[in-house]
Design a protein around this motif. Structure first.
Motif, PDB file in Angstrom:
ATOM      1  N   ARG A   1       0.847  -1.195   0.000  1.00  0.00           N
ATOM      2  CA  ARG A   1       0.000   0.000   0.000  1.00  0.00           C
ATOM      3  C   ARG A   1       0.894   1.261   0.000  1.00  0.00           C
ATOM      4  O   ARG A   1       1.705   1.448   0.910  1.00  0.00           O
ATOM      5  CB  ARG A   1      -0.839  -0.043   1.270  1.00  0.00           C
ATOM      6  N   ILE A   2       0.720   2.081  -1.053  1.00  0.00           N
ATOM      7  CA  ILE A   2       1.602   3.249  -1.197  1.00  0.00           C
ATOM      8  C   ILE A   2       0.802   4.547  -1.264  1.00  0.00           C
ATOM      9  O   ILE A   2      -0.200   4.636  -1.984  1.00  0.00           O
ATOM     10  CB  ILE A   2       2.504   3.090  -2.447  1.00  0.00           C
TER      11      ILE A   2
ATOM     12  N   LEU B   1       0.764   1.865   5.811  1.00  0.00           N
ATOM     13  CA  LEU B   1       1.404   2.125   4.514  1.00  0.00           C
ATOM     14  C   LEU B   1       2.733   1.374   4.419  1.00  0.00           C
ATOM     15  O   LEU B   1       3.398   1.128   5.431  1.00  0.00           O
ATOM     16  CB  LEU B   1       1.702   3.623   4.349  1.00  0.00           C
ATOM     17  N   ASP B   2       3.123   1.037   3.193  1.00  0.00           N
ATOM     18  CA  ASP B   2       4.438   0.436   2.976  1.00  0.00           C
ATOM     19  C   ASP B   2       5.462   1.473   2.531  1.00  0.00           C
ATOM     20  O   ASP B   2       6.657   1.292   2.732  1.00  0.00           O
ATOM     21  CB  ASP B   2       4.336  -0.671   1.926  1.00  0.00           C
ATOM     22  N   ALA B   3       4.995   2.539   1.865  1.00  0.00           N
ATOM     23  CA  ALA B   3       5.935   3.563   1.392  1.00  0.00           C
ATOM     24  C   ALA B   3       5.203   4.839   1.033  1.00  0.00           C
ATOM     25  O   ALA B   3       3.969   4.843   0.879  1.00  0.00           O
ATOM     26  CB  ALA B   3       6.688   3.046   0.158  1.00  0.00           C
ATOM     27  N   ILE B   4       5.994   5.908   0.880  1.00  0.00           N
ATOM     28  CA  ILE B   4       5.458   7.204   0.447  1.00  0.00           C
ATOM     29  C   ILE B   4       6.188   7.568  -0.842  1.00  0.00           C
ATOM     30  O   ILE B   4       7.431   7.704  -0.833  1.00  0.00           O
ATOM     31  CB  ILE B   4       5.691   8.280   1.531  1.00  0.00           C
ATOM     32  N   ALA B   5       5.452   7.665  -1.939  1.00  0.00           N
ATOM     33  CA  ALA B   5       6.050   8.006  -3.232  1.00  0.00           C
ATOM     34  C   ALA B   5       5.741   9.456  -3.548  1.00  0.00           C
ATOM     35  O   ALA B   5       4.623   9.923  -3.317  1.00  0.00           O
ATOM     36  CB  ALA B   5       5.471   7.112  -4.327  1.00  0.00           C
ATOM     37  N   VAL B   6       6.731  10.167  -4.075  1.00  0.00           N
ATOM     38  CA  VAL B   6       6.511  11.587  -4.357  1.00  0.00           C
ATOM     39  C   VAL B   6       7.158  11.979  -5.685  1.00  0.00           C
ATOM     40  O   VAL B   6       8.247  11.510  -6.019  1.00  0.00           O
ATOM     41  CB  VAL B   6       7.051  12.463  -3.197  1.00  0.00           C
TER      42      VAL B   6
ATOM     43  N   TYR C   1       5.283   2.073  -6.715  1.00  0.00           N
ATOM     44  CA  TYR C   1       5.237   0.630  -6.407  1.00  0.00           C
ATOM     45  C   TYR C   1       6.281  -0.124  -7.226  1.00  0.00           C
ATOM     46  O   TYR C   1       7.071  -0.906  -6.693  1.00  0.00           O
ATOM     47  CB  TYR C   1       3.827   0.127  -6.686  1.00  0.00           C
ATOM     48  N   TYR C   2       6.293   0.159  -8.555  1.00  0.00           N
ATOM     49  CA  TYR C   2       7.241  -0.554  -9.421  1.00  0.00           C
ATOM     50  C   TYR C   2       8.682  -0.148  -9.095  1.00  0.00           C
ATOM     51  O   TYR C   2       9.605  -0.964  -9.125  1.00  0.00           O
ATOM     52  CB  TYR C   2       6.919  -0.289 -10.902  1.00  0.00           C
ATOM     53  N   GLU C   3       8.883   1.130  -8.768  1.00  0.00           N
ATOM     54  CA  GLU C   3      10.237   1.603  -8.420  1.00  0.00           C
ATOM     55  C   GLU C   3      10.713   0.924  -7.134  1.00  0.00           C
ATOM     56  O   GLU C   3      11.862   0.497  -7.034  1.00  0.00           O
ATOM     57  CB  GLU C   3      10.240   3.129  -8.233  1.00  0.00           C
ATOM     58  N   LEU C   4       9.817   0.817  -6.162  1.00  0.00           N
ATOM     59  CA  LEU C   4      10.189   0.202  -4.884  1.00  0.00           C
ATOM     60  C   LEU C   4      10.541  -1.277  -5.080  1.00  0.00           C
ATOM     61  O   LEU C   4      11.538  -1.767  -4.528  1.00  0.00           O
ATOM     62  CB  LEU C   4       9.034   0.357  -3.887  1.00  0.00           C
ATOM     63  N   LEU C   5       9.748  -1.971  -5.908  1.00  0.00           N
ATOM     64  CA  LEU C   5      10.043  -3.386  -6.192  1.00  0.00           C
ATOM     65  C   LEU C   5      11.422  -3.531  -6.825  1.00  0.00           C
ATOM     66  O   LEU C   5      12.090  -4.552  -6.673  1.00  0.00           O
ATOM     67  CB  LEU C   5       9.002  -3.977  -7.161  1.00  0.00           C
TER      68      LEU C   5
END
Ligand code: KG4
Ligand code: ZN
Length: 341
Positions: free
Chosen positions: A2-3, A73-78, A311-315
Protein backbone atom coordinates in the motif's frame (compact mmCIF):
# COMPACT_ATOMS: atom_id res chain seq x y z
CA UNK A 1 1.71 -3.30 -0.92
CA UNK A 2 0.00 0.00 0.00
CA UNK A 3 1.60 3.25 -1.20
CA UNK A 4 0.70 6.88 -0.58
CA UNK A 5 1.47 9.02 -3.66
CA UNK A 6 2.02 12.78 -3.56
CA UNK A 7 2.07 15.06 -6.64
CA UNK A 8 2.72 18.83 -6.75
CA UNK A 9 4.78 19.44 -9.90
CA UNK A 10 2.52 22.06 -11.50
CA UNK A 11 -0.89 23.44 -10.54
CA UNK A 12 -2.55 20.41 -8.98
CA UNK A 13 -1.97 19.34 -5.38
CA UNK A 14 -2.76 15.63 -5.32
CA UNK A 15 -2.53 12.63 -3.02
CA UNK A 16 -3.68 9.04 -3.49
CA UNK A 17 -3.40 5.62 -1.90
CA UNK A 18 -2.84 2.73 -4.31
CA UNK A 19 -2.49 -0.97 -3.55
CA UNK A 20 -0.07 -3.15 -5.52
CA UNK A 21 0.37 -0.54 -8.24
CA UNK A 22 -3.12 -0.91 -9.71
CA UNK A 23 -5.89 -0.73 -7.10
CA UNK A 24 -6.76 2.91 -6.39
CA UNK A 25 -8.14 3.20 -2.84
CA UNK A 26 -8.38 7.01 -2.98
CA UNK A 27 -7.36 9.87 -5.25
CA UNK A 28 -7.75 13.49 -4.19
CA UNK A 29 -6.89 16.42 -6.50
CA UNK A 30 -7.00 20.12 -5.53
CA UNK A 31 -6.83 22.06 -8.78
CA UNK A 32 -5.70 25.68 -8.89
CA UNK A 33 -6.83 26.20 -12.46
CA UNK A 34 -9.48 28.83 -11.67
CA UNK A 35 -6.89 31.10 -10.07
CA UNK A 36 -4.24 30.69 -12.80
CA UNK A 37 -6.93 31.29 -15.45
CA UNK A 38 -6.99 34.96 -14.36
CA UNK A 39 -3.39 35.29 -15.60
CA UNK A 40 -3.72 33.17 -18.75
CA UNK A 41 -1.29 30.51 -17.49
CA UNK A 42 0.33 29.01 -14.41
CA UNK A 43 2.04 31.58 -12.16
CA UNK A 44 4.80 29.55 -10.43
CA UNK A 45 4.87 31.49 -7.17
CA UNK A 46 1.11 31.31 -6.75
CA UNK A 47 1.26 27.57 -7.47
CA UNK A 48 3.86 27.02 -4.70
CA UNK A 49 1.84 28.98 -2.17
CA UNK A 50 -1.36 27.09 -2.95
CA UNK A 51 0.46 23.75 -2.64
CA UNK A 52 1.63 24.88 0.82
CA UNK A 53 -1.93 25.66 1.84
CA UNK A 54 -3.48 22.53 0.34
CA UNK A 55 -1.04 19.71 0.91
CA UNK A 56 -2.00 18.85 4.50
CA UNK A 57 -5.73 18.51 3.89
CA UNK A 58 -5.26 16.78 0.52
CA UNK A 59 -3.05 14.08 2.05
CA UNK A 60 -5.32 13.70 5.12
CA UNK A 61 -8.37 13.33 2.89
CA UNK A 62 -6.65 10.73 0.69
CA UNK A 63 -5.70 8.71 3.78
CA UNK A 64 -9.22 9.00 5.21
CA UNK A 65 -10.97 8.04 1.96
CA UNK A 66 -8.69 5.02 1.63
CA UNK A 67 -9.52 4.06 5.22
CA UNK A 68 -5.85 3.69 5.99
CA UNK A 69 -3.37 4.84 8.62
CA UNK A 70 0.27 5.83 8.23
CA UNK A 71 1.18 2.58 10.01
CA UNK A 72 -0.58 0.51 7.35
CA UNK A 73 1.40 2.13 4.51
CA UNK A 74 4.44 0.44 2.98
CA UNK A 75 5.94 3.56 1.39
CA UNK A 76 5.46 7.20 0.45
CA UNK A 77 6.05 8.01 -3.23
CA UNK A 78 6.51 11.59 -4.36
CA UNK A 79 7.06 13.41 -7.66
CA UNK A 80 10.56 14.91 -7.36
CA UNK A 81 11.11 15.91 -11.04
CA UNK A 82 10.52 17.46 -13.53
CA UNK A 83 8.27 20.47 -12.94
CA UNK A 84 8.13 23.91 -11.36
CA UNK A 85 10.84 23.84 -8.74
CA UNK A 86 8.99 25.76 -6.03
CA UNK A 87 5.93 23.55 -6.56
CA UNK A 88 7.90 20.29 -6.48
CA UNK A 89 9.71 21.33 -3.27
CA UNK A 90 6.42 21.51 -1.38
CA UNK A 91 5.52 17.89 -2.17
CA UNK A 92 9.07 16.61 -1.69
CA UNK A 93 9.51 18.26 1.69
CA UNK A 94 6.09 17.18 2.88
CA UNK A 95 6.83 13.58 1.85
CA UNK A 96 10.22 13.73 3.58
CA UNK A 97 8.66 14.97 6.80
CA UNK A 98 6.02 12.26 6.69
CA UNK A 99 8.62 9.61 5.95
CA UNK A 100 10.86 10.75 8.82
CA UNK A 101 7.94 10.89 11.26
CA UNK A 102 6.51 7.50 10.26
CA UNK A 103 9.68 5.60 9.38
CA UNK A 104 8.13 4.67 6.00
CA UNK A 105 10.31 4.34 2.91
CA UNK A 106 10.49 7.39 0.66
CA UNK A 107 10.31 6.67 -3.10
CA UNK A 108 11.19 9.39 -5.64
CA UNK A 109 9.09 9.27 -8.83
CA UNK A 110 9.68 10.93 -12.20
CA UNK A 111 6.50 12.75 -13.27
CA UNK A 112 6.53 11.43 -16.86
CA UNK A 113 7.00 7.86 -15.66
CA UNK A 114 3.97 8.47 -13.46
CA UNK A 115 1.92 9.53 -16.50
CA UNK A 116 2.92 6.32 -18.28
CA UNK A 117 1.98 4.26 -15.17
CA UNK A 118 -1.59 5.61 -15.43
CA UNK A 119 -1.96 2.98 -18.16
CA UNK A 120 -0.93 0.21 -15.76
CA UNK A 121 -3.62 1.27 -13.29
CA UNK A 122 -6.31 1.18 -15.95
CA UNK A 123 -5.01 -1.89 -17.82
CA UNK A 124 -3.29 -4.30 -15.41
CA UNK A 125 -2.75 -6.73 -18.31
CA UNK A 126 -0.50 -4.23 -20.13
CA UNK A 127 3.08 -5.47 -19.95
CA UNK A 128 6.26 -3.86 -21.30
CA UNK A 129 7.83 -3.69 -23.81
CA UNK A 130 5.72 -1.16 -25.67
CA UNK A 131 6.02 2.29 -27.20
CA UNK A 132 4.32 5.18 -25.41
CA UNK A 133 3.49 8.62 -26.73
CA UNK A 134 3.71 11.11 -23.86
CA UNK A 135 2.02 14.44 -24.62
CA UNK A 136 1.57 16.90 -21.78
CA UNK A 137 1.85 20.61 -21.10
CA UNK A 138 5.61 20.41 -20.66
CA UNK A 139 6.66 17.31 -22.63
CA UNK A 140 6.20 15.48 -25.92
CA UNK A 141 8.12 12.24 -26.02
CA UNK A 142 8.15 8.95 -27.86
CA UNK A 143 9.28 6.50 -25.20
CA UNK A 144 10.32 2.87 -25.47
CA UNK A 145 9.07 1.31 -22.23
CA UNK A 146 11.50 -1.58 -21.73
CA UNK A 147 10.23 -2.53 -18.29
CA UNK A 148 8.18 -0.86 -15.56
CA UNK A 149 11.31 1.01 -14.47
CA UNK A 150 13.50 1.27 -17.57
CA UNK A 151 12.65 3.80 -20.25
CA UNK A 152 14.38 5.02 -23.40
CA UNK A 153 13.43 8.31 -25.03
CA UNK A 154 13.41 7.71 -28.79
CA UNK A 155 12.17 11.17 -29.71
CA UNK A 156 11.25 14.45 -28.11
CA UNK A 157 10.06 17.93 -29.02
CA UNK A 158 12.77 20.31 -30.14
CA UNK A 159 10.70 23.36 -29.17
CA UNK A 160 7.13 23.56 -27.77
CA UNK A 161 5.39 20.61 -26.11
CA UNK A 162 2.11 19.50 -27.68
CA UNK A 163 0.02 20.78 -24.76
CA UNK A 164 1.88 24.08 -24.79
CA UNK A 165 1.03 24.48 -28.51
CA UNK A 166 -2.65 23.72 -27.75
CA UNK A 167 -2.65 26.32 -24.98
CA UNK A 168 -0.91 29.02 -27.05
CA UNK A 169 -3.12 28.52 -30.10
CA UNK A 170 -6.19 28.59 -27.84
CA UNK A 171 -5.08 31.92 -26.46
CA UNK A 172 -4.69 33.46 -29.92
CA UNK A 173 -8.17 32.24 -30.93
CA UNK A 174 -9.51 33.82 -27.74
CA UNK A 175 -10.21 30.75 -25.59
CA UNK A 176 -9.51 30.85 -21.83
CA UNK A 177 -6.68 28.91 -20.12
CA UNK A 178 -6.17 25.94 -20.12
CA UNK A 179 -6.79 25.96 -23.84
CA UNK A 180 -6.34 22.29 -24.78
CA UNK A 181 -9.76 21.23 -23.60
CA UNK A 182 -11.37 24.33 -25.21
CA UNK A 183 -9.79 23.50 -28.59
CA UNK A 184 -11.03 19.93 -28.20
CA UNK A 185 -14.61 21.17 -27.64
CA UNK A 186 -14.52 23.76 -30.44
CA UNK A 187 -12.97 21.28 -32.88
CA UNK A 188 -16.04 19.08 -32.56
CA UNK A 189 -18.08 21.80 -34.31
CA UNK A 190 -15.41 22.78 -36.85
CA UNK A 191 -14.17 21.69 -40.25
CA UNK A 192 -10.72 20.07 -39.88
CA UNK A 193 -9.97 20.74 -43.57
CA UNK A 194 -10.85 24.43 -43.50
CA UNK A 195 -7.22 25.57 -43.20
CA UNK A 196 -4.10 23.90 -44.56
CA UNK A 197 -1.44 24.02 -41.87
CA UNK A 198 2.23 22.98 -42.10
CA UNK A 199 3.76 19.87 -40.53
CA UNK A 200 7.19 21.22 -39.58
CA UNK A 201 10.19 19.00 -40.09
CA UNK A 202 11.94 17.82 -36.89
CA UNK A 203 15.54 16.69 -36.38
CA UNK A 204 15.20 12.94 -35.71
CA UNK A 205 12.68 10.42 -37.08
CA UNK A 206 10.70 10.41 -33.81
CA UNK A 207 11.27 14.05 -32.82
CA UNK A 208 8.59 16.73 -32.85
CA UNK A 209 8.56 20.42 -33.65
CA UNK A 210 5.40 22.37 -32.95
CA UNK A 211 6.55 25.99 -32.90
CA UNK A 212 6.27 26.43 -36.71
CA UNK A 213 2.73 25.08 -36.66
CA UNK A 214 1.81 27.32 -33.74
CA UNK A 215 3.28 30.36 -35.56
CA UNK A 216 1.36 29.45 -38.73
CA UNK A 217 -1.92 29.54 -36.79
CA UNK A 218 -0.98 32.82 -35.08
CA UNK A 219 -0.12 34.38 -38.49
CA UNK A 220 -3.35 33.08 -40.02
CA UNK A 221 -5.42 34.71 -37.28
CA UNK A 222 -3.45 38.00 -37.31
CA UNK A 223 -3.54 38.35 -41.11
CA UNK A 224 -7.28 37.75 -41.14
CA UNK A 225 -7.75 40.37 -38.40
CA UNK A 226 -5.62 42.91 -40.32
CA UNK A 227 -7.67 42.38 -43.47
CA UNK A 228 -10.91 42.61 -41.52
CA UNK A 229 -11.84 39.04 -42.47
CA UNK A 230 -13.86 36.79 -40.18
CA UNK A 231 -12.04 33.83 -38.77
CA UNK A 232 -14.03 30.82 -37.65
CA UNK A 233 -12.55 29.72 -34.30
CA UNK A 234 -14.12 26.26 -34.55
CA UNK A 235 -12.54 25.68 -37.96
CA UNK A 236 -9.12 26.94 -36.79
CA UNK A 237 -9.35 24.68 -33.72
CA UNK A 238 -10.37 21.65 -35.81
CA UNK A 239 -7.64 22.22 -38.42
CA UNK A 240 -4.95 22.74 -35.78
CA UNK A 241 -6.05 19.72 -33.73
CA UNK A 242 -6.14 17.48 -36.80
CA UNK A 243 -2.59 18.51 -37.78
CA UNK A 244 -1.14 18.01 -34.27
CA UNK A 245 -2.83 14.64 -33.87
CA UNK A 246 -1.59 13.41 -37.24
CA UNK A 247 1.98 14.37 -36.33
CA UNK A 248 1.80 12.68 -32.90
CA UNK A 249 0.19 9.46 -34.16
CA UNK A 250 2.49 9.21 -37.18
CA UNK A 251 5.63 9.30 -34.99
CA UNK A 252 4.20 6.83 -32.49
CA UNK A 253 3.25 4.31 -35.17
CA UNK A 254 6.56 4.75 -36.99
CA UNK A 255 8.53 4.04 -33.79
CA UNK A 256 6.44 0.95 -32.98
CA UNK A 257 6.95 -0.39 -36.50
CA UNK A 258 10.71 0.32 -36.49
CA UNK A 259 11.18 -1.34 -33.10
CA UNK A 260 9.05 -4.35 -34.03
CA UNK A 261 6.47 -3.72 -31.29
CA UNK A 262 2.74 -4.07 -31.80
CA UNK A 263 1.69 -2.61 -28.45
CA UNK A 264 1.33 1.17 -28.15
CA UNK A 265 0.08 3.49 -25.42
CA UNK A 266 -0.48 7.19 -24.82
CA UNK A 267 -0.09 9.28 -21.66
CA UNK A 268 -0.18 12.86 -20.37
CA UNK A 269 -2.78 15.63 -20.34
CA UNK A 270 -3.15 15.77 -24.14
CA UNK A 271 -4.12 12.07 -24.19
CA UNK A 272 -7.57 13.30 -23.06
CA UNK A 273 -8.02 14.88 -26.50
CA UNK A 274 -10.97 13.28 -28.30
CA UNK A 275 -9.45 13.80 -31.77
CA UNK A 276 -6.19 12.16 -30.70
CA UNK A 277 -8.00 9.20 -29.13
CA UNK A 278 -10.12 8.66 -32.25
CA UNK A 279 -7.13 8.82 -34.60
CA UNK A 280 -5.11 6.47 -32.37
CA UNK A 281 -7.95 3.95 -32.39
CA UNK A 282 -8.29 4.16 -36.16
CA UNK A 283 -4.57 3.82 -36.88
CA UNK A 284 -3.94 1.09 -34.29
CA UNK A 285 -6.80 -1.03 -35.58
CA UNK A 286 -5.73 -0.48 -39.22
CA UNK A 287 -2.27 -1.81 -38.30
CA UNK A 288 -3.53 -4.60 -36.02
CA UNK A 289 -1.81 -3.04 -33.01
CA UNK A 290 -2.94 -3.20 -29.40
CA UNK A 291 -3.67 0.29 -28.08
CA UNK A 292 -3.81 1.35 -24.43
CA UNK A 293 -5.13 4.72 -23.28
CA UNK A 294 -5.71 5.98 -19.73
CA UNK A 295 -9.34 6.77 -18.82
CA UNK A 296 -9.95 10.55 -18.81
CA UNK A 297 -9.58 11.07 -15.00
CA UNK A 298 -6.07 9.55 -15.19
CA UNK A 299 -4.86 11.59 -18.20
CA UNK A 300 -4.13 14.82 -16.34
CA UNK A 301 -1.97 15.27 -13.25
CA UNK A 302 -2.98 13.04 -10.32
CA UNK A 303 -1.24 11.19 -7.51
CA UNK A 304 -2.60 7.70 -8.20
CA UNK A 305 -0.19 7.46 -11.14
CA UNK A 306 2.67 8.52 -8.84
CA UNK A 307 1.78 5.88 -6.22
CA UNK A 308 1.52 3.28 -9.00
CA UNK A 309 4.93 4.08 -10.45
CA UNK A 310 6.29 4.27 -6.88
CA UNK A 311 5.24 0.63 -6.41
CA UNK A 312 7.24 -0.55 -9.42
CA UNK A 313 10.24 1.60 -8.42
CA UNK A 314 10.19 0.20 -4.88
CA UNK A 315 10.04 -3.39 -6.19
CA UNK A 316 13.10 -2.50 -8.25
CA UNK A 317 15.00 -1.33 -5.16
CA UNK A 318 14.59 2.38 -5.48
CA UNK A 319 14.26 4.66 -2.47
CA UNK A 320 15.71 7.92 -1.20
CA UNK A 321 16.95 9.28 2.10
CA UNK A 322 16.38 12.59 3.83
CA UNK A 323 18.68 14.29 1.33
CA UNK A 324 16.18 13.85 -1.54
CA UNK A 325 16.00 17.05 -3.57
CA UNK A 326 13.59 18.24 -6.26
CA UNK A 327 14.77 18.89 -9.83
CA UNK A 328 13.10 21.18 -12.37
CA UNK A 329 14.39 19.09 -15.27
CA UNK A 330 15.46 15.46 -15.40
CA UNK A 331 15.91 13.14 -18.39
CA UNK A 332 14.09 9.84 -18.16
CA UNK A 333 17.35 8.00 -18.75
CA UNK A 334 19.17 9.87 -15.99
CA UNK A 335 16.28 9.10 -13.69
CA UNK A 336 16.62 5.38 -14.56
CA UNK A 337 20.00 5.45 -12.83
CA UNK A 338 19.46 7.74 -9.84
CA UNK A 339 18.35 6.75 -6.35
CA UNK A 340 18.58 3.04 -7.08
CA UNK A 341 20.16 1.30 -4.10
O1 KG4 B 1 -0.11 16.21 -18.08
P1 KG4 B 1 -0.72 17.51 -17.77
O2 KG4 B 1 -1.99 17.51 -16.96
O3 KG4 B 1 0.29 18.44 -17.04
C1 KG4 B 1 1.66 18.43 -17.37
O4 KG4 B 1 2.37 17.52 -16.89
O5 KG4 B 1 2.04 19.32 -18.17
O6 KG4 B 1 -0.99 18.23 -19.17
C2 KG4 B 1 -1.58 19.48 -19.26
C3 KG4 B 1 -1.75 19.82 -20.72
C4 KG4 B 1 -2.22 21.26 -20.94
O7 KG4 B 1 -1.43 21.84 -21.94
C5 KG4 B 1 -3.66 21.08 -21.40
O8 KG4 B 1 -4.12 22.11 -22.25
C6 KG4 B 1 -3.57 19.75 -22.13
O9 KG4 B 1 -2.74 18.96 -21.33
N1 KG4 B 1 -4.90 19.12 -22.29
C7 KG4 B 1 -5.49 18.90 -23.49
C8 KG4 B 1 -6.76 18.33 -23.22
N2 KG4 B 1 -6.90 18.22 -21.86
C9 KG4 B 1 -5.74 18.72 -21.32
N3 KG4 B 1 -5.04 19.13 -24.73
C10 KG4 B 1 -5.86 18.80 -25.75
N4 KG4 B 1 -7.09 18.27 -25.56
C11 KG4 B 1 -7.58 18.01 -24.33
N5 KG4 B 1 -8.80 17.47 -24.18
ZN1 ZN C 1 1.70 16.00 -16.03
Amino acid sequence: MRILGIESSCDETAAAVVEDGTKVLSSVIASQVDEHKLYGGVVPEIASRRHCENICWVVSQAMEEAGTTLDALDAIAVTYAPGLIGALLVGVNFAKGLSLASGKTLVPVHHIKGHIAANHIAHPTLQPPYICLVASGGHSHIVRVRSHTSFEVLGRTTDDAAGEAFDKVARVIGFPYPGGVQIDKAAQNGNPDAYRLPKPHAAGPYDFSFSGLKTAVINLVHHAQQKGETIHPDDVAASFQKTVCEILVDKLMRAAQDYGLDVVAVAGGVSANSGLRALLEKEASRRGMQLYMPPLPLCGDNAAMIASQGYYELLDGRWAGADLNAAASMDLERDNESYRK
